[in-house]
Design an enzyme around this catalytic site. Structure first.
Site, PDB file in Angstrom:
ATOM      1  N   CYS A 110      -2.890   0.131   7.319  1.00  0.00           N
ATOM      2  CA  CYS A 110      -2.141   1.372   7.169  1.00  0.00           C
ATOM      3  C   CYS A 110      -2.366   2.310   8.345  1.00  0.00           C
ATOM      4  CB  CYS A 110      -2.531   2.052   5.856  1.00  0.00           C
ATOM      5  SG  CYS A 110      -2.022   1.114   4.400  1.00  0.00           S
ATOM      6  N   GLU A 149       0.678   4.078   1.580  1.00  0.00           N
ATOM      7  CA  GLU A 149       1.004   4.643   2.888  1.00  0.00           C
ATOM      8  C   GLU A 149       2.179   3.918   3.537  1.00  0.00           C
ATOM      9  OE1 GLU A 149      -3.597   4.331   2.984  1.00  0.00           O
ATOM     10  OE2 GLU A 149      -1.949   3.548   1.753  1.00  0.00           O
ATOM     11  N   HIS A 189       0.830  -1.196   0.000  1.00  0.00           N
ATOM     12  CA  HIS A 189       0.000   0.000   0.000  1.00  0.00           C
ATOM     13  C   HIS A 189       0.872   1.257   0.000  1.00  0.00           C
ATOM     14  CE1 HIS A 189      -4.039  -1.803   1.574  1.00  0.00           C
ATOM     15  NE2 HIS A 189      -3.443  -2.590   0.684  1.00  0.00           N
TER      16      HIS A 189
END
Length: 314
Positions: free
Chosen positions: A96, A65, A63
């Protein structure tokens, strides 16, 4: 929780979010869910940037993030990112949000909300949970319309591609039958010639020229299992799906039926069919969820017919 319009950082928030949006768009062009993230230092300098790479790297932690946090920590040589601001185009998920809290981020700014997975506001409020040892200032809805549109356009494009693929596919017409006797299901064991994967198949196969699906299902059952059956024509339904076999993806347009034995029950006999055929077997109906887990469409069809079989007390 602040909104874009009440934030004292409105101008800089919009600037950084637009840069994150560019990262998101590039990710979408690569087939990734379009999410971009930028980590900014307390003095307003960019520490790291990232976009989703979950498909590219085949990892659940790909991801935007997480990557931005990781790169920023490496740059500062510290896992603590206190007073830094993380800009992300989509509301962070549970994974996240947890990493953001652990990194002691000072502030998170995100664009579009995520009603299905958002862990900042939509489903959970991890970043502002007073039970945790660190709370994060949150500003939501910065460039919300633009961020939402990027996500919407991406998934609409994916749906259009899937529809186009299905339209262009050449499906093999098949007939399959779930034969039930005293809460047991008839089938045969098989091994994929290419991969060596083991399967348990219900009887079925290609519908030959001039055959009806019912005639095909009866013929295939006799050839593959040695049993004569009686099909309940009213249970017919169709299902289109892809099935990997012998190194290829095979598009199948299958008519499914429920059936019972048309002869007295007897133990399975040895069948000489294709090389991949490894023996006929009756399995307990309570094992179907596990046995047919190899394909969600076939499992769904078997479960659907099994419900009918139970009503008929087969």
């Amino acid at each position: 929780m602040n909104s874009e319009f009440s934030s004292p950082h409105q101008n800089s928030d919009s600037k950084w979010m637009r840069r994150a949006l560019k990262l998101a768009v590039k990710a979408g062009e690569k087939g990734e869910v379009p999410v971009g993230a930028i980590l900014v230092s307390p003095d307003g300098e960019m520490l790291a940037k990232a976009s989703n790479v979950r498909e590219t790297l085949a990892t659940p932690i790909g991801h935007a993030e997480l990557l931005a946090l990781h790169r920023g920590s490496k740059k500062l040589n510290s896992w603590r990112l206190e007073d830094c601001t993380l800009y992300v185009t989509l509301e962070p998920c549970v994974m996240c949000a947890g990493a953001i809290q652990q990194a002691r981020i000072g502030r998170v700014v995100y664009g579009a909300s995520d009603a299905k997975a958002g862990a900042v506001e939509s489903l959970y409020q991890i970043l502002q949970d007073s039970r945790l040892n660190h709370q994060v200032q949150v500003t939501a809805g910065v460039l919300k319309t633009e961020c939402s549109q990027v996500i919407t356009d991406f998934f609409q494009s994916r749906r259009d591609e899937i529809k186009k693929e299905k339209t262009e596919k050449v499906y093999r017409k098949r007939a399959s039958v779930l034969v039930v006797h005293k809460n047991k299901v008839l089938g045969f064991n098989a091994i994929d010639p290419h991969s060596g994967a083991k399967y348990f198949f219900v009887p079925g196969g290609g519908i030959e020229a001039g055959e009806s699906p019912i005639v095909s299902a009866e013929r295939e059952t006799l050839e593959e299992t040695g049993y004569r059956i009686r099909i309940f024509a009213e249970t017919e339904f169709r299902r289109k799906y892809d099935f990997p076999w012998n190194g290829k993806i095979n598009p199948c347009d299958t008519v499914f039926y429920l059936a019972e034995l048309a002869e007295p029950w007897h133990a399975p006999t040895e069948i000489k069919d294709a090389d991949y055929h490894k023996g006929v077997e009756w399995i307990d109906a309570n094992k179907i969820d596990k046995v047919f887990a190899y394909n969600k469409d076939i499992l769904w069809a078997v479960q659907k017919l099994m419900k009918v079989a139970k009503k008929r007390r087969l």
